[in-house]
Write a protein that holds these residues in place. Structure first.
Motif, short mmCIF file in Angstrom:
data_model
loop_
_atom_site.label_atom_id
_atom_site.label_comp_id
_atom_site.label_asym_id
_atom_site.label_seq_id
_atom_site.Cartn_x
_atom_site.Cartn_y
_atom_site.Cartn_z
N ASN A 231 -2.95 -3.11 -6.41
CA ASN A 231 -3.12 -3.76 -4.77
C ASN A 231 -4.34 -4.28 -4.72
O ASN A 231 -4.16 -5.60 -3.71
CB ASN A 231 -3.68 -2.59 -4.16
CG ASN A 231 -2.65 -1.50 -4.35
OD1 ASN A 231 -1.72 -1.63 -4.53
ND2 ASN A 231 -2.07 -0.21 -3.62
N SER A 232 -5.29 -4.68 -5.69
CA SER A 232 -6.41 -5.48 -4.60
C SER A 232 -6.31 -6.67 -5.76
O SER A 232 -6.70 -8.02 -4.69
CB SER A 232 -8.24 -5.36 -5.86
OG SER A 232 -7.45 -5.30 -6.74
N GLN B 116 0.93 -1.01 0.17
CA GLN B 116 0.10 -0.08 0.14
C GLN B 116 0.71 0.99 0.22
O GLN B 116 0.85 2.54 -0.63
CB GLN B 116 -0.94 0.19 1.37
CG GLN B 116 -1.62 -0.88 1.24
CD GLN B 116 -2.90 -2.01 0.51
OE1 GLN B 116 -3.66 -0.03 -0.44
NE2 GLN B 116 -3.38 -2.41 -0.55
N SER C 144 2.17 1.96 -3.42
CA SER C 144 1.66 2.44 -4.57
C SER C 144 1.32 4.08 -3.85
O SER C 144 1.03 4.51 -4.86
CB SER C 144 -0.04 1.86 -3.99
OG SER C 144 -0.05 0.35 -4.66
N ALA D 85 -5.02 1.10 -7.92
CA ALA D 85 -5.97 0.46 -6.61
C ALA D 85 -6.49 -1.30 -7.55
O ALA D 85 -6.33 -2.10 -6.54
CB ALA D 85 -7.08 1.02 -6.88
N ARG D 86 -5.86 -1.37 -8.60
CA ARG D 86 -6.83 -2.48 -9.20
C ARG D 86 -5.20 -3.59 -8.78
O ARG D 86 -5.35 -4.88 -8.20
CB ARG D 86 -6.39 -2.28 -10.89
CG ARG D 86 -6.87 -4.03 -11.46
CD ARG D 86 -6.66 -3.56 -12.98
NE ARG D 86 -6.22 -3.66 -13.53
CZ ARG D 86 -5.87 -3.58 -14.90
NH1 ARG D 86 -6.90 -3.85 -15.39
NH2 ARG D 86 -4.56 -2.84 -15.38
N SER E 117 1.91 6.50 -6.65
CA SER E 117 1.25 7.73 -7.44
C SER E 117 1.36 9.27 -7.37
O SER E 117 1.05 9.86 -8.17
CB SER E 117 -0.45 7.34 -6.31
OG SER E 117 -0.20 8.43 -5.38
N VAL F 230 -3.75 6.00 -9.98
CA VAL F 230 -4.18 5.68 -9.66
C VAL F 230 -6.06 4.24 -9.66
O VAL F 230 -4.91 3.53 -8.69
CB VAL F 230 -4.59 7.32 -8.81
CG1 VAL F 230 -5.97 6.62 -7.85
CG2 VAL F 230 -4.64 7.92 -8.10
#
Length: 257
Positions: free
Chosen positions: A116-117, A67, A70, A113-114, A74, A109
Motif C-alpha cells: 500500500n505504501s 486499502q 488489502s 502494508a508495504r 488480509s 499484513v
C-alpha cells in the motif's frame, strides 16, 4: 442527505464479496470442513482478481479501493490460511505452534502494508515479495491435496508443512520479484509469451488433475522466481567484476602510453 453512488461501487462490492467469503472460509475451518473452506477461499481469490479487472475497465481505481482490497486480502489470504494451519496441525505444539501458524497472517499484513505504501494504479508485471493470494494458494493447496490425504507419505507431511510455512513467510516480505498473474490481452501476451504459456499449461493441468496439480505449480512458481532472482544477482556481480577488470586494464594501458 443523498447517498452518492460512483463507479467505484462495483469493484468495491466485489472486494467486499472477497472479504465475506474469507470470513465464511474461517467459519468452515472452525468446523473442520477444510475442503469446503478451501473452495470458498478459491472463490474469494476469483473475486480478488475480478475487482482489479473491473476497476481498470470502469476507470475507478482509487486509494480507498487499494486499502479496502488489502483489508479483504488480509482476512481471506492471511488469517484464513493461518487458521487452517493451526487447526490441521499446529494446535498440537502449544504456543510455538500458535506463533508458527500466525506467522502467515503476520507477514501477510506486513506485505500488504508495504504494498500500500508503494502502490500505483499501474498493472504491474512483477511484485516485490510474494503476493498474499499466491501464498494462500500454496498453503491451502498443500493442506487439502497432500497433508490431509491419507495416501501421502506420513514421513514427509510435517517437514514439508514446516518448509512451506517458513518459505511463505520469508517470501512475502523479501525483495525478490514475483510475477503477477498474466492478463489475457494480446499486448501482454506479445511482451511476455513464456509467462502466458506457462500459466496456461499450468491452468490446464490443474483442471485435468481436479486441482491436485495446484500445489506443484505454486511450488514451481516460487522456485522459478527465486532462481531468476539469484541468476540476476550473479549476472550483475559478474558484470561489475568485468567492468572493474576493464577499468584496471585501461588504467594500466594509460600508464604505459
Amino acid at each position: 442527505m443523498r447517498l452518492r453512488i460512483t463507479r467505484s461501487i462495483i469493484p468495491n462490492l466485489l472486494t467486499l464479496a472477497n472479504l465475506f467469503l474469507g470470513f465464511t472460509g474461517i467459519a468452515y475451518i472452525s468446523m473442520h470442513e477444510y475442503e469446503m473452506a478451501a473452495l470458498i477461499l478459491l472463490f474469494a481469490g476469483i473475486f480478488d482478481v475480478l475487482d482489479g479487472i473491473v476497476a481498470r475497465l470502469v476507470h475507478s481505481a482509487s486509494q480507498i479501493g487499494i486499502q479496502l482490497d488489502s483489508f479483504a486480502d488480509s482476512i481471506s489470504f492471511g488469517i484464513a490460511p493461518s487458521m487452517m494451519l493451526y487447526s490441521v496441525y499446529f494446535h498440537t505444539l502449544g504456543p510455538i505452534g500458535l506463533f508458527l501458524a500466525a506467522s502467515t497472517s503476520i507477514m501477510a499484513v506486513l506485505r500488504l502494508a508495504r504494498f500500500n505504501s508503494q502502490a500505483t494504479f499501474e498493472d504491474k508485471m512483477y511484485f516485490k515479495g510474494m503476493p498474499v493470494p499466491s501464498t494462500a494458494l500454496l498453503i491451502v493447496s498443500y493442506i487439502i491435496f497432500y497433508f490431509l490425504d491419507p495416501k501421502f507419505d506420513n514421513n514427509w507431511k510435517v517437514p514439508i508443512l514446516y518448509v512451506i510455512v517458513i518459505v511463505s513467510a520469508i517470501s512475502m516480505i523479501t525483495n525478490v520479484k514475483f510475477d503477477n498473474l498474466p492478463r489475457p490481452d494480446w499486448a501482454m501476451i506479445k511482451r511476455h509469451p513464456v509467462n502466458f504459456i506457462v500459466a496456461l499449461v499450468g491452468f490446464i493441468l490443474i483442471l485435468a488433475t481436479g486441482g491436485k496439480f495446484l500445489f506443484p505449480f505454486m511450488a514451481f512458481y516460487v522456485v522459478a522466481c527465486y532462481t531468476r532472482h539469484f541468476y540476476e544477482l550473479i549476472r550483475k556481480r559478474n558484470q561489475k567484476h568485468k567492468l572493474k577488470k576493464d577499468e584496471k586494464i585501461s588504467s594500466v594501458d594509460k600508464d604505459y602510453a
